[in-house]
Design an enzyme around this catalytic site. Structure first.
Site, PDB file in Angstrom:
ATOM      1  N   TYR A  86      -8.939   7.710  10.508  1.00  0.00           N
ATOM      2  CA  TYR A  86      -8.472   7.949  11.872  1.00  0.00           C
ATOM      3  C   TYR A  86      -9.330   8.945  12.639  1.00  0.00           C
ATOM      4  O   TYR A  86      -8.946   9.399  13.726  1.00  0.00           O
ATOM      5  CB  TYR A  86      -7.012   8.406  11.848  1.00  0.00           C
ATOM      6  N   TYR A 120       0.839  -1.200   0.000  1.00  0.00           N
ATOM      7  CA  TYR A 120       0.000   0.000   0.000  1.00  0.00           C
ATOM      8  C   TYR A 120       0.876   1.253   0.000  1.00  0.00           C
ATOM      9  O   TYR A 120       2.031   1.246   0.431  1.00  0.00           O
ATOM     10  CB  TYR A 120      -0.923   0.025   1.216  1.00  0.00           C
ATOM     11  N   ILE A 162      -7.807   0.240   9.950  1.00  0.00           N
ATOM     12  CA  ILE A 162      -8.920   1.198   9.930  1.00  0.00           C
ATOM     13  C   ILE A 162     -10.142   0.581   9.244  1.00  0.00           C
ATOM     14  O   ILE A 162     -10.041  -0.369   8.470  1.00  0.00           O
ATOM     15  CB  ILE A 162      -8.516   2.509   9.222  1.00  0.00           C
ATOM     16  N   PHE A 189      -5.528   5.473  -0.239  1.00  0.00           N
ATOM     17  CA  PHE A 189      -4.595   4.356  -0.189  1.00  0.00           C
ATOM     18  C   PHE A 189      -4.617   3.627  -1.528  1.00  0.00           C
ATOM     19  O   PHE A 189      -5.684   3.249  -2.020  1.00  0.00           O
ATOM     20  CB  PHE A 189      -4.988   3.354   0.904  1.00  0.00           C
ATOM     21  N   PHE A 223       2.255   9.760   3.433  1.00  0.00           N
ATOM     22  CA  PHE A 223       2.556   9.630   4.857  1.00  0.00           C
ATOM     23  C   PHE A 223       3.029   8.231   5.235  1.00  0.00           C
ATOM     24  O   PHE A 223       3.585   8.026   6.311  1.00  0.00           O
ATOM     25  CB  PHE A 223       1.363  10.030   5.725  1.00  0.00           C
ATOM     26  N   ASP A 224       2.819   7.238   4.355  1.00  0.00           N
ATOM     27  CA  ASP A 224       3.277   5.888   4.666  1.00  0.00           C
ATOM     28  C   ASP A 224       3.277   5.056   3.392  1.00  0.00           C
ATOM     29  O   ASP A 224       2.461   5.281   2.483  1.00  0.00           O
ATOM     30  CB  ASP A 224       2.362   5.223   5.709  1.00  0.00           C
TER      31      ASP A 224
END
Length: 422
Positions: free
Chosen positions: A110, A54, A84, A127, A64-65
């Site tokens: 979140y 992902y 999530i 994502f 962010f990731d």
């Protein structure tokens, strides 16, 4: 500026092209854009362990990731709140090899608190997810992979069927795409085989909840083993799939809820069924029936004097027959364990002593085997089988003594040879 300070949820139109609302509530809180179609008709189910890559970004494109940056695929169990809400619902819609963009509103991500410092509160997240594989939940007690569950519909309530519970199930069995069994069956947990159902179905259903629908994959002895029902046209030892829906259930009395009459009658029935399985060479099935006797008759509360005699006889039978099943499996530790339980009830029980002697012989403990066979003959001097086994045990003990003598002689000879001459 700190990213977490000011969420920007304006998503470029080109990233929304082809987006479909896949939220369970159809509230547009979770949308999916399929970037690459997957293969096959099936996807992962609740409880399956999925493997994905992902890349996560904010609506403004800020990454962010990324598991790809770490070159490390990410694994999690679907539908278990390990990730999530948007992932639990979104990945469940994907097929193997599919790459999709999941657009998760903050209440599917979140929430208002975010995940500082990288993700601000109230942020919509994107994502790009690639689904590589998944595997179902192993339902076997020994975690040997013989029963794999992929849940399609989560059950309701908190109760599971117990041993002897009455269940109504819709079943659809298939092998390599061919359906061979499709019906609704009402039966008692523990009697699956007697209803031409896989041997492992009882174990699986005891982990279901009412209204659950799951695909179960059975292999080896958890399926139909070497002798499947002739009408199914299955090869020996076939791995099979069953789609199972637990329509209804009524729990059976637990041991502590049963009165003495029920305990004794159910134990007699279990003994009869176990013996039938044993005669057919189905030792693992027989063992499960015999174990029920030892479970149901574990305490002697409220039994009359006459009932206590019947209880004693049935318990001895249960332990001795369990030992016999373990002998067939050459599980010598369990044989001794069952025989020891029986001998606590009757220390002169010939069957228990003889079978324990067999277990000692099976594990090459000839000294202890001899003791048990000699004890059998003290109680029953005409027992020819025990005489034969005693002869075999003494023969092996003599061989062991002869080997020891030769070894010591050799050691002594070597020591003498090595002594210095004077």
């Amino acid at each position: 500026m700190d990213i977490a300070a000011a969420p920007n949820n304006t998503i470029p139109e080109e990233l929304l092209e082809g987006a479909v609302d896949i939220s369970e509530d159809k509230d547009e809180g979770l949308r999916k854009v399929t970037l690459k179609e997957g293969t096959g008709d099936e996807g992962p189910g609740t409880g399956d362990e999925v493997v994905v890559h992902y890349v996560g970004t904010l609506a403004n494109g800020e990454k962010f990731d990324s598991s790809r940056d770490r070159s490390d695929k990410f694994k999690f169990k679907l539908g278990q709140a390990q990730v999530i809400k948007g992932w639990d619902q979104g990945v469940a819609t994907m097929k193997k090899g599919e790459i999709s963009r999941l657009i998760c509103r903050s209440d599917y991500a979140y929430g208002d608190s975010g995940s500082p410092p990288k993700i601000p509160g109230g942020a919509t997240l994107l994502f790009e997810v690639e689904l590589f594989s998944w595997k179902g939940e192993d339902l076997t007690d020994s975690s040997d992979g013989g029963i794999i569950r992929s849940m399609r519909k989560v059950g309701t309530g908190y109760m599971h069927p117990n041993e002897r519970a009455s269940v109504s199930v819709e079943v659809r069995g298939s092998h390599e795409g061919r359906v061979f069994d499709e019906r609704t069956v009402k039966y008692l947990i523990g009697d699956a085989v007697e209803n031409n159902l896989p041997d492992g179905l009882d174990m699986a259903l005891m982990k279901f909840k009412k209204s659950e629908e799951s695909e179960l994959t059975f292999s080896g002895d958890y399926a139909f083993g070497a002798q499947p029902p002739a009408e199914y046209g299955l090869p020996p030892n076939a791995t099979i799939k069953y789609m199972i829906s637990l329509v209804d259930m009524e729990k059976a009395h637990e041991s502590w809820e049963m009165d003495p009459v029920e305990k004794l009658s159910q134990s007699e029935l279990a003994k009869t069924k176990g013996t039938n399985f044993f005669k057919e060479g189905q030792y693992s099935k027989a063992l499960r029936k015999y174990k029920l006797i030892t479970k149901w008759l574990d305490d002697d509360l409220d039994f009359s004097e006459e009932q206590l005699k019947t209880r004693q006889t049935l318990r001895l039978t249960g332990y001795n027959n369990c030992a016999m099943c373990y002998i067939k499996e050459e599980n010598w530790i369990k044989v001794k364990e069952m025989c020891n339980e029986a001998l606590q009830l009757d220390d002169q029980n010939v069957k228990s002593l003889f079978r324990r002697g067999q277990a000692y012989a099976g594990s090459k403990d000839w000294k202890e085997a001899r003791v048990d066979f000699k004890t059998v003959l003290e109680i029953d001097p005409a027992n020819k089988t025990a005489k034969n086994q005693l002869t075999i045990a003494e023969h092996h003990l003599k061989q062991e003594r002869d080997r020891e003598k030769r070894l010591y002689a050799s050691m002594f000879s070597a020591k003498t040879t090595d002594e210095p001459k004077v």
